[in-house]
Design an enzyme around this catalytic site. Structure first.
Site, mmCIF file in Angstrom:
data_model
loop_
_atom_site.group_PDB
_atom_site.id
_atom_site.type_symbol
_atom_site.label_atom_id
_atom_site.label_comp_id
_atom_site.label_asym_id
_atom_site.label_seq_id
_atom_site.Cartn_x
_atom_site.Cartn_y
_atom_site.Cartn_z
ATOM 1 N N GLU A 143 66.724 82.383 54.304
ATOM 2 C CA GLU A 143 67.076 81.444 53.383
ATOM 3 C C GLU A 143 66.737 81.772 52.107
ATOM 4 O OE1 GLU A 143 64.265 78.095 53.490
ATOM 5 O OE2 GLU A 143 65.632 76.718 52.853
ATOM 6 N N CYS B 230 66.291 72.660 50.670
ATOM 7 C CA CYS B 230 66.184 73.042 51.987
ATOM 8 C C CYS B 230 67.577 73.013 52.817
ATOM 9 C CB CYS B 230 65.017 72.414 52.793
ATOM 10 S SG CYS B 230 64.793 70.769 52.374
ATOM 11 N N LYS C 180 48.937 66.274 48.526
ATOM 12 C CA LYS C 180 48.665 67.534 47.895
ATOM 13 C C LYS C 180 50.222 68.123 47.258
ATOM 14 C CE LYS C 180 48.316 72.355 47.332
ATOM 15 N NZ LYS C 180 49.631 73.099 47.047
ATOM 16 N N GLU D 263 59.061 69.474 57.749
ATOM 17 C CA GLU D 263 60.540 69.584 57.325
ATOM 18 C C GLU D 263 60.640 70.973 56.639
ATOM 19 O OE1 GLU D 263 63.165 69.918 55.372
ATOM 20 O OE2 GLU D 263 62.770 68.055 53.918
#
Lengths: 488, 285
Positions: free
Chosen positions: A399, A302, A194, A268
């Site tokens: 973040e 990331c 996806k 992750e």
């Protein structure tokens, strides 16, 4: 800032001519269906959505919105392919399919690079030199494992898991598809992939490549859609494995929803990487490394080095050099071969970056923002550095996932380690020092899955990547990456 | 009345340093098919040719090893692509040399190409299987990596003209060695063809060198050559191999002799010409 006038008066007056890559190379189709059982088909509901070029907000193509029904079709197809075909192939056969895919990606690399840049907003220099070659290399690497699983250190004749549901983010669309599909297929699983809602196109070109490679129908299925599509995949009872790359928030939800199931899970997730600079670091390389660590891919990484920890004795000079370098970054048309920083991937992401940087100012950090001119249309954010940041500031804890660097200082190696580890995340860190023994001393103490020394944002299919703590679990890449798809 | 077309026949030459010379001696020897029909006058490599080949292999070795493992994998995979596209030619020669039917020779070619693919995948994995970190009791980061022995001399098996050649040659190449191969003396043409294919597979010159000629005489030159680091004695009888292995001791060569029980998935060949290099690095503030 005594050295600024030089940059502005002489070097700053030099202009590059535009060098745009042609968007026509992408050969985009007006619409794309779902790739299920080896064929493109419309969603059951006929629902579609537009995928947009973030650099100018123009629609690129219409893409099918998969519902739970479509996801079920995809899982049924993957299960059938697993039972009837893929689980019966030899490692050597799987190996050869993967080598074919690697070669086809290499052959169509220019087209894929343009597709990626159009859909994602990243500079063509990066999609051309990083995303696409690494995606091909990843297939090439795992192709070689498919017939060598006995030697991978997981015992003799390790078995696959079955049907893997794989949900990937928008920051490296094709590369993340490669990271997910290559090890899964090598290990003998079938997949339902996806892609991210805002960047589905390169995965759909990959579907064409899978057809050209004559991969048996159903071995890989690709379902496009929004979060509801991903949720349907996570909830599907006949999926044996979920592999997710994305935010910690969504990862936590997936872990909760699969906790009471038989599903294997690897995550992750986000990060708040510390880039630690000691006073003996070679300054030119280090400045470039810091810049690359945070502004590569607009900071949509990331493992970005979003917290700079500088030893106090060199902090002033490092900050001065950094600010000057940020001013020189070329921000603009992602298709221009000279562009350093492209567009923010979506309006939603731009909003989040603005929100967090506003907090940075209101909480008292000192802001330096590049004076670059931003295009009128599209989603743009000028590269920004915050100095005088303290550990409690939101811009040091959360973040941002954008081109924003927070600078903090330290005095001793112990303090650097303590500050670097003062986060819920644990994905990546950088260490800059000429002294190898100190770098290793620091590396041993950092709670991060990847540590770069005198470099940053290096990726290689042979090297395991993944996080500790709230950055997730499981590894992608290398021998270790096979474990995520083996029943061992 | 038109005459039947006469085919153009090929000269089978040596492969040394990326070039295809005839033997410097000017000699050749007659190779016949398994059924005894004339097949070719193959270059008869001399001691001098062999020494030239070793010099070429030595010159290419550092560059081959310093190229990335990924790159070496690409090069070997490219050879598989070339072999696949010229498989009929290879099969024809396997059939002629080994005296097997077309079906068997096609199977042999398929197995040989799959073997190339297998080795292409090993280049960037062997370090992950044979290497590792060592948890020494002290403030040191200690790790071991496999590095190539250097130049490997291969005396190829006499019977298996293609598959045996592929296995013997690619194993040392894939871990970063360069190779001087003595092709099967009586069945050399499949190896010569494969050598020709390396020139369209991005193999740097000197990485693989192939000499055809009298195995007994040339094997002893390889075994006693001071600049050869490893010796694969697959193609000599066990009695001869004992003597050659002893010759190899003069420069402490690594010697590989095939094992009866060796399976296709064994790493014995891959490990044969690999050295372990261990690094100690201090850890401290």
């Amino acid at each position: 800032m005594s050295d600024r006038p030089l940059a502005n008066s002489q070097l700053g007056s030099l202009e590059y001519d535009p060098a745009p890559e042609s968007a026509a190379i992408a050969k985009l189709k007006p619409s794309y269906g779902l790739f299920i059982d080896g064929q493109f088909s419309e969603a059951e509901s006929d629902a579609q959505f537009a995928t947009v070029n973030p650099a100018n907000e123009e629609a690129l193509s219409m893409v099918a919105q998969a519902s739970a029904l479509d996801v079920d079709r995809a899982v049924v197809s993957a299960r059938r392919a697993y039972d009837k075909v893929w689980s019966k192939t030899t490692g050597a056969q799987r190996s050869k399919y993967l080598f074919r895919i690697a070669r086809l990606i290499q052959e169509r690399s220019r087209e894929l690079a343009v597709v990626e840049t159009l859909d994602n907003g990243k500079p063509i220099r990066e999609s051309r030199d990083v995303d696409i070659p690494l995606a091909a290399a990843h297939f090439f690497y795992y192709a070689g494992w498919a017939d060598k699983l006995d030697h991978a250190g997981f015992g003799v004749n390790p078995k696959p898991l079955g049907v893997a549901g794989q949900i990937i983010p928008w920051n490296f669309p094709l590369l993340m598809a490669a990271w997910k599909l290559a090890p899964a297929l090598a290990a003998g699983n079938t997949c339902v992939l996806k892609p991210a809602e805002t960047t589905p196109l390169s995965a759909l070109v990959l579907a064409e490549i899978l057809e050209q490679a004559e991969l048996p129908p159903g071995v890989v299925n690709i379902v496009t859609g929004d979060g509801s599509t991903g949720a349907a995949l996570v909830e599907h009872p006949d999926v044996d494995k979920i592999a997710f790359t994305g935010s910690t928030e969504v990862g936590r939800m997936i872990q909760q929803r699969t906790a009471a199931s038989h599903k294997h899970l690897t995550l992750e997730l986000g990060g708040k990487g510390a880039n630690i600079v000691f006073d003996d670091a070679p300054i030119d390389e280090m400045i470039e490394g810091i810049i690359d660590g945070i502004f590569f891919n607009q900071g949509h990484v990331c493992c970005a080095g979003s917290r700079l920890l500088v030893q106090e004795s060199v902090a002033d000079e490092v900050l001065r050099r950094l600010v000057r370098r940020v001013e020189q970054l070329r921000v603009g048309d992602p298709l221009d071969k000279n562009t350093d920083v492209g567009a923010i991937n979506s309006a939603a992401q731009l909003l989040r970056i603005r929100e967090l940087t506003d907090f940075g100012e209101s909480e008292g950090a000192t802001r330096y923002t590049s004076s670059c001119e931003l295009p009128q249309k599209g989603y743009w954010f000028a590269p920004t550095v915050f100095a005088d940041v303290s550990q409690s500031h939101r811009i040091a804890r959360e973040e941002i996932f954008g081109p924003v660097l927070s600078v903090l200082t330290f005095r001793t190696p112990e303090e650097a380690v303590a500050k670097a580890n003062n986060t819920n995340y644990g994905l990546a860190c950088g260490v800059w020092s000429e002294k190898g023994s100190r770098t290793l001393w620091v590396a041993e103490r950092l709670r991060a899955g990847v540590i770069w020394a005198n470099t940053y944002n290096r990726f290689d299919p042979t090297s395991p990547f993944g996080g500790m703590r709230e950055s997730g679990f499981g590894r992608e890449g290398g021998r270790h990456g096979l474990e995520a798809y083996l029943n061992v | 009345m038109s005459e039947a077309r006469l085919d153009v026949r090929k000269t089978y030459k040596l492969l040394i340093n990326g070039a295809f010379p005839r033997s410097e001696s000017g000699r050749s020897y007659e190779v016949t098919s398994a059924k005894g029909a004339f097949l070719a006058n193959v270059a008869q490599g001399s001691r001098k040719d062999l020494r030239d080949a070793v010099t070429a292999a030595r010159g290419a070795q550092v560059k081959w090893w310093n190229s990335t493992a990924y790159n070496r994998g690409q090069v070997i995979y490219r050879l598989a692509e070339m072999a696949e596209s010229r498989r009929d030619e290879l099969a024809e020669h396997v059939a002629l040399c080994e005296g097997v039917n077309a079906r068997t020779s096609q199977k042999t070619v398929s197995a040989s190409i799959d073997r190339m693919v297998w080795y292409a995948g090993w280049t960037d994995k062997i370090a992950q299987v044979l290497g590792g970190t060592n948890p020494v009791a002290g403030p040191f980061f200690n790790f071991s990596i496999p590095v190539p022995s250097g130049v490997v001399g291969v005396v190829c098996v006499q019977e298996s003209s293609l598959e045996g050649f592929v296995d013997a040659v690619l194993a040392p190449l894939c871990v970063g060695n360069t190779v001087v191969a003595l092709a099967s003396e009586r069945r050399p043409t499949p190896a010569v063809l494969l050598g020709e294919m390396t020139s369209s597979s991005d193999f740097p010159a000197g990485v693989l060198n192939i000499v055809t000629g009298p195995s007994d005489e040339l094997a002893s030159v390889l075994a006693s050559h001071e600049d050869v680091d490893g010796l694969d004695l697959s193609g000599v009888t066990s009695v001869d191999a004992d003597g050659l292995a002893a010759l190899g001791a003069s420069s402490i060569k690594r010697v590989y002799r095939p094992h009866e029980m060796e399976s296709d998935s064994s790493l014995r060949r891959l490990r044969a010409f690999v050295e372990t290099s261990t690094v100690w690095h201090t850890i401290g503030q």
